[in-house]
Design a protein around this motif. Structure first.
Motif, short mmCIF file in Angstrom:
data_model
loop_
_atom_site.label_atom_id
_atom_site.label_comp_id
_atom_site.label_asym_id
_atom_site.label_seq_id
_atom_site.Cartn_x
_atom_site.Cartn_y
_atom_site.Cartn_z
N UNK A 74 0.99 -1.12 0.07
CA UNK A 74 0.06 0.00 -0.01
C UNK A 74 0.84 1.38 0.09
N UNK A 75 0.71 2.04 -0.96
CA UNK A 75 1.56 3.41 -1.33
C UNK A 75 3.00 3.11 -1.48
N UNK A 76 3.52 1.98 -1.97
CA UNK A 76 4.83 1.50 -2.36
C UNK A 76 4.77 0.82 -3.58
N UNK A 77 5.56 1.65 -4.56
CA UNK A 77 5.45 1.08 -6.04
C UNK A 77 7.14 0.96 -6.38
N UNK A 78 7.25 -0.02 -7.36
CA UNK A 78 8.41 -0.12 -8.00
C UNK A 78 8.46 0.50 -9.20
N UNK A 79 9.17 1.43 -9.56
CA UNK A 79 9.56 2.16 -10.86
C UNK A 79 10.04 1.05 -11.84
N UNK A 80 9.55 0.52 -12.86
CA UNK A 80 10.50 -0.45 -13.66
C UNK A 80 9.85 -0.41 -15.09
N UNK A 81 10.73 -1.22 -15.72
CA UNK A 81 10.27 -1.18 -17.26
C UNK A 81 10.28 -0.03 -17.95
N UNK A 82 11.26 0.95 -17.47
CA UNK A 82 11.30 2.31 -18.37
C UNK A 82 12.40 2.33 -19.72
N UNK A 83 11.91 2.39 -20.62
CA UNK A 83 12.54 2.30 -21.82
C UNK A 83 12.04 3.18 -22.67
N UNK A 84 13.13 3.95 -23.76
CA UNK A 84 12.83 5.05 -24.60
C UNK A 84 13.23 4.20 -25.91
N UNK A 85 12.50 4.56 -27.21
CA UNK A 85 13.04 3.95 -28.47
C UNK A 85 14.33 4.83 -28.82
N UNK A 109 -0.73 10.31 -3.30
CA UNK A 109 -0.23 10.24 -1.67
C UNK A 109 0.56 9.05 -1.46
N UNK A 110 1.17 8.47 -2.44
CA UNK A 110 1.92 7.28 -2.14
C UNK A 110 3.21 7.67 -1.14
#
Length: 155
Positions: A74-85, A109-110
């Motif tokens: 709850x309120x905690x997320x992993x930033x992942x799978x970021x990619x740019x062409x 409000x994370x």
């Protein structure tokens, strides 16, 4: 005239673009791991349906970047799978995605964003630090073999 970058949420017809952008990035810098395949082949089931989010950067009708927010708690997320062409790299699209991600997390409000990266990507690490992420101890058994650094941003 420079075209505007729009950041839009996931739609099922964009799953292929999510997979292709990430595979291209992974193959350029690392190798594709089993955890990647699970997330990319079944992004709706493994990310969206588990409370996560996927966003895309678009210029006109072209999808030029993406990232995911995987729910950890709850309120905690992993930033992942970021990619740019690859044909759009160097245009600060990744930074725009990162700034959007942070604003999105704050708006909801994370408590915290977490990411796993590699010190091999010194430019990326520098950008994460610029946006306030700090290095924290990397747990044993983290989800990615390529990851040798974990960073967090307390919101």
């Amino acid at each position: 005239m420079e075209k505007q970058l729009d950041i839009v949420p996931f739609k099922p017809n964009m799953a292929k673009a999510f997979k292709e952008l990430n595979l291209d990035w992974l193959e350029a810098f690392f190798s594709v791991e089993p955890h990647d395949i699970e997330l990319l082949d079944h992004c709706e089931e493994s990310i969206i349906n588990k409370g996560g989010f996927i966003f895309f950067a678009k210029i006109g009708e072209n999808v030029v970047g993406t990232f995911a927010l995987l729910k950890i708690d709850s309120g905690i997320y992993e930033l992942g799978k970021m990619a740019v062409d690859r044909s759009f790299r160097g245009q600060k699209i990744g930074q725009q995605l990162l700034a959007f991600c942070i604003r999105y997390a704050e708006k909801h409000h994370w408590k915290k964003l977490v990411l796993y990266s590699s010190t091999k990507l010194s430019d990326a690490i520098h950008i994460y630090e610029k946006y306030g992420f700090i290095e924290v101890p990397l747990e044993v058994g983290n989800p990615y073999l390529r990851s040798d650094i974990k960073m967090e941003l307390n919101l």
